[in-house]
Design a protein around this motif. Structure first.
Motif, PDB file in Angstrom:
ATOM      1  N   ARG A   4       0.853  -1.196   0.000  1.00  0.00           N
ATOM      2  CA  ARG A   4       0.000   0.000   0.000  1.00  0.00           C
ATOM      3  C   ARG A   4       0.879   1.233   0.000  1.00  0.00           C
ATOM      4  N   VAL A   5       0.487   2.231  -0.753  1.00  0.00           N
ATOM      5  CA  VAL A   5       1.241   3.475  -0.800  1.00  0.00           C
ATOM      6  C   VAL A   5       0.270   4.652  -0.754  1.00  0.00           C
ATOM      7  N   LYS A   6       0.646   5.650   0.067  1.00  0.00           N
ATOM      8  CA  LYS A   6      -0.074   6.916   0.110  1.00  0.00           C
ATOM      9  C   LYS A   6       0.921   7.988  -0.311  1.00  0.00           C
ATOM     10  N   LEU A   7       0.459   8.904  -1.141  1.00  0.00           N
ATOM     11  CA  LEU A   7       1.325   9.976  -1.642  1.00  0.00           C
ATOM     12  C   LEU A   7       0.758  11.323  -1.237  1.00  0.00           C
ATOM     13  N   HIS A   8       1.651  12.261  -0.977  1.00  0.00           N
ATOM     14  CA  HIS A   8       1.278  13.628  -0.627  1.00  0.00           C
ATOM     15  C   HIS A   8       2.215  14.545  -1.406  1.00  0.00           C
ATOM     16  N   ALA A   9       1.640  15.507  -2.113  1.00  0.00           N
ATOM     17  CA  ALA A   9       2.478  16.373  -2.951  1.00  0.00           C
ATOM     18  C   ALA A   9       2.090  17.829  -2.813  1.00  0.00           C
ATOM     19  N   GLU A  57       4.016   7.347   2.113  1.00  0.00           N
ATOM     20  CA  GLU A  57       3.850   6.461   3.259  1.00  0.00           C
ATOM     21  C   GLU A  57       3.585   5.095   2.651  1.00  0.00           C
ATOM     22  N   THR A  58       4.591   4.261   2.678  1.00  0.00           N
ATOM     23  CA  THR A  58       4.524   2.977   1.989  1.00  0.00           C
ATOM     24  C   THR A  58       4.639   1.840   2.984  1.00  0.00           C
ATOM     25  N   ARG A  59       3.694   0.935   2.903  1.00  0.00           N
ATOM     26  CA  ARG A  59       3.736  -0.305   3.685  1.00  0.00           C
ATOM     27  C   ARG A  59       3.769  -1.425   2.672  1.00  0.00           C
ATOM     28  N   GLY A  60       4.893  -2.081   2.617  1.00  0.00           N
ATOM     29  CA  GLY A  60       5.003  -3.135   1.628  1.00  0.00           C
ATOM     30  C   GLY A  60       6.404  -3.702   1.589  1.00  0.00           C
ATOM     31  N   CYS A  61       6.691  -4.361   0.516  1.00  0.00           N
ATOM     32  CA  CYS A  61       7.985  -5.020   0.362  1.00  0.00           C
ATOM     33  C   CYS A  61       9.079  -3.987   0.080  1.00  0.00           C
ATOM     34  N   ILE A  97       7.167  -6.984 -10.681  1.00  0.00           N
ATOM     35  CA  ILE A  97       7.046  -5.733 -11.443  1.00  0.00           C
ATOM     36  C   ILE A  97       5.969  -4.841 -10.838  1.00  0.00           C
ATOM     37  N   ARG A  98       4.849  -5.417 -10.461  1.00  0.00           N
ATOM     38  CA  ARG A  98       3.755  -4.633  -9.879  1.00  0.00           C
ATOM     39  C   ARG A  98       4.208  -3.918  -8.602  1.00  0.00           C
ATOM     40  N   CYS A  99       5.111  -4.544  -7.846  1.00  0.00           N
ATOM     41  CA  CYS A  99       5.628  -3.921  -6.627  1.00  0.00           C
ATOM     42  C   CYS A  99       6.359  -2.618  -6.959  1.00  0.00           C
ATOM     43  N   ALA A 100       7.155  -2.631  -8.000  1.00  0.00           N
ATOM     44  CA  ALA A 100       7.900  -1.428  -8.394  1.00  0.00           C
ATOM     45  C   ALA A 100       7.000  -0.381  -9.031  1.00  0.00           C
ATOM     46  N   CYS A 148       8.765  -2.118  -3.302  1.00  0.00           N
ATOM     47  CA  CYS A 148       7.743  -1.070  -3.336  1.00  0.00           C
ATOM     48  C   CYS A 148       8.216   0.178  -2.588  1.00  0.00           C
ATOM     49  N   VAL A 149       8.808   0.002  -1.413  1.00  0.00           N
ATOM     50  CA  VAL A 149       9.298   1.141  -0.639  1.00  0.00           C
ATOM     51  C   VAL A 149      10.413   1.859  -1.399  1.00  0.00           C
ATOM     52  N   ALA A 150      11.348   1.103  -1.940  1.00  0.00           N
ATOM     53  CA  ALA A 150      12.463   1.710  -2.681  1.00  0.00           C
ATOM     54  C   ALA A 150      11.967   2.443  -3.922  1.00  0.00           C
ATOM     55  N   SER A 151      11.013   1.855  -4.616  1.00  0.00           N
ATOM     56  CA  SER A 151      10.475   2.497  -5.812  1.00  0.00           C
ATOM     57  C   SER A 151       9.784   3.812  -5.453  1.00  0.00           C
ATOM     58  N   ALA A 152       8.991   3.817  -4.392  1.00  0.00           N
ATOM     59  CA  ALA A 152       8.313   5.044  -3.963  1.00  0.00           C
ATOM     60  C   ALA A 152       9.328   6.113  -3.581  1.00  0.00           C
ATOM     61  N   ASP A 153      10.377   5.709  -2.909  1.00  0.00           N
ATOM     62  CA  ASP A 153      11.373   6.674  -2.459  1.00  0.00           C
ATOM     63  C   ASP A 153      12.178   7.245  -3.624  1.00  0.00           C
TER      64      ASP A 153
END
Length: 142
Positions: A41-46, A60-64, A122-125, A67-72
């Motif tokens: 799960r990912v929440k974004l704020h911009a 705010e990412t809860r996951g593998c 792939i979906r995680c990224a 997914c966290v690295a990709s969001a960051d």
């Protein structure tokens, strides 16, 4: 350093110590995405500047770790970018994870290219990028 070693190094570092994690109470835009198959799960704020560019992005990412690295890495790469540039980065990353060939200009996001060998990841990224695209499209439709 081999591409697979670089992938492991960057993904693990960003997952353990994300630089752009957290909320942004004064955000102009909010978005979210989830993958019910794996629980990511990912929440974004911009915050957006007067020219429509992303001034600040937090996640705010809860996951593998992927997914966290990709969001960051996404938060870092899209800061200062407009909708068109964000769409191009999203498309380039999709190409990289589908083909294993990272287009020029993808920067550190090219570490995800080896995922073409692990299709279920792939979906995680891509989850943070889908959430960002949805958030920007929702804003455009207002």
């Amino acid at each position: 350093m081999a591409q697979d070693d670089l992938y492991r190094s960057v993904v693990l570092e960003r997952a353990k110590h994300p630089r752009y994690a957290g909320s942004l109470p004064e955000a102009d835009l909010h978005g979210q995405g989830s993958n019910p198959l794996c629980g990511d799960r990912v929440k974004l704020h911009a915050m957006v500047d007067t020219h429509g560019r992303i001034a600040t992005l937090r996640h705010e990412t809860r996951g593998c770790a992927i997914c966290v690295a990709s969001a960051d890495l996404m938060a870092e790469q899209v800061t200062g970018q407009g909708r068109t540039q964000v769409s191009m980065l999203h498309a380039d990353l999709a190409t990289a994870v589908e083909t294993g060939m990272a287009p020029d200009g993808l920067g550190e996001l090219s570490v995800f290219a080896p995922l073409h060998q692990h299709r279920s990841r792939i979906r995680c990224a891509m989850l943070p990028w889908s959430a960002l695209s949805d958030m920007l499209n929702d804003e455009k439709d207002r």
